[in-house]
Design an enzyme around this catalytic site. Structure first.
Site, short mmCIF file in Angstrom:
data_model
loop_
_atom_site.label_atom_id
_atom_site.label_comp_id
_atom_site.label_asym_id
_atom_site.label_seq_id
_atom_site.Cartn_x
_atom_site.Cartn_y
_atom_site.Cartn_z
N ARG A 200 0.84 -1.20 0.00
CA ARG A 200 0.00 0.00 0.00
C ARG A 200 0.87 1.25 0.00
NH1 ARG A 200 -4.23 -3.33 3.11
NH2 ARG A 200 -3.00 -3.10 4.99
N PHE A 216 -11.94 -4.42 -4.97
CA PHE A 216 -11.97 -5.22 -3.74
C PHE A 216 -11.37 -4.39 -2.61
CE2 PHE A 216 -11.20 -7.96 -7.42
CZ PHE A 216 -12.29 -8.82 -7.38
N ASP A 238 -16.35 -2.38 -3.77
CA ASP A 238 -16.46 -3.61 -2.99
C ASP A 238 -17.94 -3.97 -2.89
OD1 ASP A 238 -14.32 -5.02 -0.74
OD2 ASP A 238 -16.46 -5.48 -0.52
N ASP A 288 -7.08 -6.46 -5.63
CA ASP A 288 -6.67 -7.33 -4.51
C ASP A 288 -7.84 -8.22 -4.11
OD1 ASP A 288 -5.36 -8.45 -2.32
OD2 ASP A 288 -5.99 -6.82 -0.99
N CYS A 328 -3.71 -13.61 -3.11
CA CYS A 328 -3.41 -14.16 -1.78
C CYS A 328 -3.72 -15.65 -1.73
CB CYS A 328 -4.21 -13.42 -0.71
SG CYS A 328 -5.99 -13.58 -0.91
N1 SAH Z 1 -7.60 -4.69 -0.54
C1 SAH Z 1 -8.21 -4.79 0.77
C2 SAH Z 1 -8.53 -6.22 1.16
C3 SAH Z 1 -9.43 -6.95 0.19
S1 SAH Z 1 -10.24 -8.32 0.87
C4 SAH Z 1 -7.31 -4.12 1.80
O1 SAH Z 1 -6.21 -3.70 1.43
O2 SAH Z 1 -7.71 -4.01 2.95
C5 SAH Z 1 -11.35 -8.77 -0.36
C6 SAH Z 1 -12.59 -7.92 -0.48
O3 SAH Z 1 -13.24 -8.30 -1.67
C7 SAH Z 1 -13.63 -8.08 0.61
O4 SAH Z 1 -13.87 -6.83 1.21
C8 SAH Z 1 -14.90 -8.59 -0.10
O5 SAH Z 1 -16.07 -7.97 0.37
C9 SAH Z 1 -14.64 -8.16 -1.50
N2 SAH Z 1 -15.26 -8.95 -2.59
C10 SAH Z 1 -15.26 -10.28 -2.74
N3 SAH Z 1 -15.81 -10.63 -3.92
C11 SAH Z 1 -16.15 -9.47 -4.54
C12 SAH Z 1 -16.74 -9.16 -5.80
N4 SAH Z 1 -17.08 -10.11 -6.67
N5 SAH Z 1 -16.95 -7.87 -6.11
C13 SAH Z 1 -16.60 -6.90 -5.23
N6 SAH Z 1 -16.01 -7.14 -4.04
C14 SAH Z 1 -15.80 -8.40 -3.69
#
Ligand code: SAH
Length: 387
Positions: A200, A216, A238, A288, A328
């Protein structure tokens, strides 16, 4: 009464002697029985060691020591060693980090994350209760904490208080000086995704003058670093509406004008399809996603998902713009992930020029003998038109 003895197949000798900490259930004699959490003295050829038995999971034995049966003092020493390494991470600007990363810190199955004055313990196997108690004692003895809590293993499981006070619902922590709230009770993982801290920061260093799309986004951690780094506009996407509210709050918490940015509650794939149809592009796109494969059986599916996702992401990246793509999924190796980016570029009719590759930070260490611990991939590249 000493630990029960268990003779394992001789072919495990090499891996175990080299320090690999796992024995799969397939390799344990069928007639062996014990309750989860029993310390077992295992032998394989000339190797011998003390391992913790798990009656349920695929990993039947986790090796703790070749020298002695784990004790409170032995655990405390592991906790202290881990703390020493975290000096590389913790600072007046960063007070959220992983103190114990299971296998990577020589304490298989146990994770401890620190959020300000609180520590969260998470157990990844049955029968670790006794060791977790020793860990909690060692945490308290090592640094000044306000409380220690345990996170249940099932999604939505409650937080239980181990010692001290419970954390507030909105605990504010800092990551390289960016402030964010962490909900240790209802948030994902133990509250935040701590593993992308350096990634980040790197994104923050690229963001000046760019329009940024953070896919995400969860509670907006990448978005905040981008905004602080001088992005002209940040769009966070998200599906979780709650995460989006938290993201907006986090902008305010950092003195950033939330109204100048977009917070979109949507499915990422739909959002990308829509943007592509409308020819909307961004100068920096971050992707992500959650893990696409929980087990080996889903590996192929995960690879296809990365190709699809990143092809779309490249198509909405402006010519010469940057894409930061993360994975991940431990079932997908760094090379396999790079291969999906090559396929994504081909599908999107772009060239993807890699400028940066990274993995896990110092608070998510991996032993050379246990590369399974290396799950995080983070690749940044420039998206250019086909030659
Ligand atoms: N990048 C973030 C962590 C991401 S975790 C950070 O740095 O904190 C993954 C996220 O993806 C979750 O919040 C989940 O709600 C979201 N997610 C999962 N599938 C999704 C989709 N199809 N479309 C949008 N968001 C999604």
């Amino acid at each position: 009464m000493g630990a029960p003895e268990l003779e394992l197949p001789r072919f495990l000798e090499a891996a175990l002697s080299a320090g690999h900490p796992w024995v799969y259930r397939d390799h344990v004699p069928r007639d062996f029985q014990a309750s989860s959490g029993t310390v077992v003295r295992i032998h394989a050829g000339a190797f011998s060691g003390f391992a913790l038995w798990d009656a349920e999971s695929q990993i039947a034995l986790r090796v703790y020591s070749t020298r002695e049966e784990p004790s409170a003092a032995w655990v405390a020493e592991r906790v202290r060693q881990a703390w020493e390494l975290r000096a590389l991470v913790r600072s007046s600007d960063t007070d959220a980090f992983r103190w114990l990363f299971g296998e990577g810190d020589g304490l298989p199955g146990i994770v401890v994350d620190v959020y300000g004055k609180w520590a969260v313990i998470a157990l990844y196997a049955d029968g670790l209760e006794r060791i977790a108690d020793w860990v909690a004692d060692a945490l308290r003895a090592t640094t000044d904490l306000a409380g220690i809590v345990r996170r249940g293993r099932e999604a939505g499981a409650r937080l239980s208080l181990v010692w001290g006070r419970k954390p507030p619902a909105e605990l504010v922590v800092a990551e390289h000086g960016v402030r964010m709230t962490a909900d240790l009770e209802l948030g994902q993982k133990t509250g935040l995704f701590l593993d992308h801290r350096e990634n980040r920061r790197f994104v923050g260093s690229l963001a000046a003058g760019r329009r940024v799309l953070n896919l995400f986004s969860y509670t907006g951690a990448f978005s905040l670093h981008a905004a602080r780094g001088g992005a002209t506009q940040v769009t966070s996407v998200d599906v979780a509406a709650g995460a989006m509210d938290a993201a907006r709050e986090n902008f305010r918490l950092n003195g950033l004008d939330a109204d100048a940015h977009d917070f979109v509650v949507a499915d990422v794939f739909e959002h990308l399809e829509h943007a592509r149809r409308k020819n909307i592009t961004w100068d920096l796109v971050i992707s992500d996603p959650p893990s696409f494969a929980r087990s080996k059986q889903h590996q192929k599916q995960a690879l296809r998902a990365y190709v699809k996702l990143n092809a779309l992401a490249m198509q909405v990246t402006a010519r010469g713009g940057l894409l930061a793509a993360a994975s991940c999924t431990s079932q997908v190796s760094p090379d396999a992930f790079l291969q999906t980016l090559a396929e994504a570029a081909a599908r999107a009719k772009r060239r993807f020029q890699i400028i940066h590759e990274a993995g896990q930070p110092a608070d998510h260490p991996v032993f050379a003998q246990h590369l399974e611990g290396r799950y995080l991939k983070f690749v940044v590249g420039r998206v250019l038109p086909a030659a």
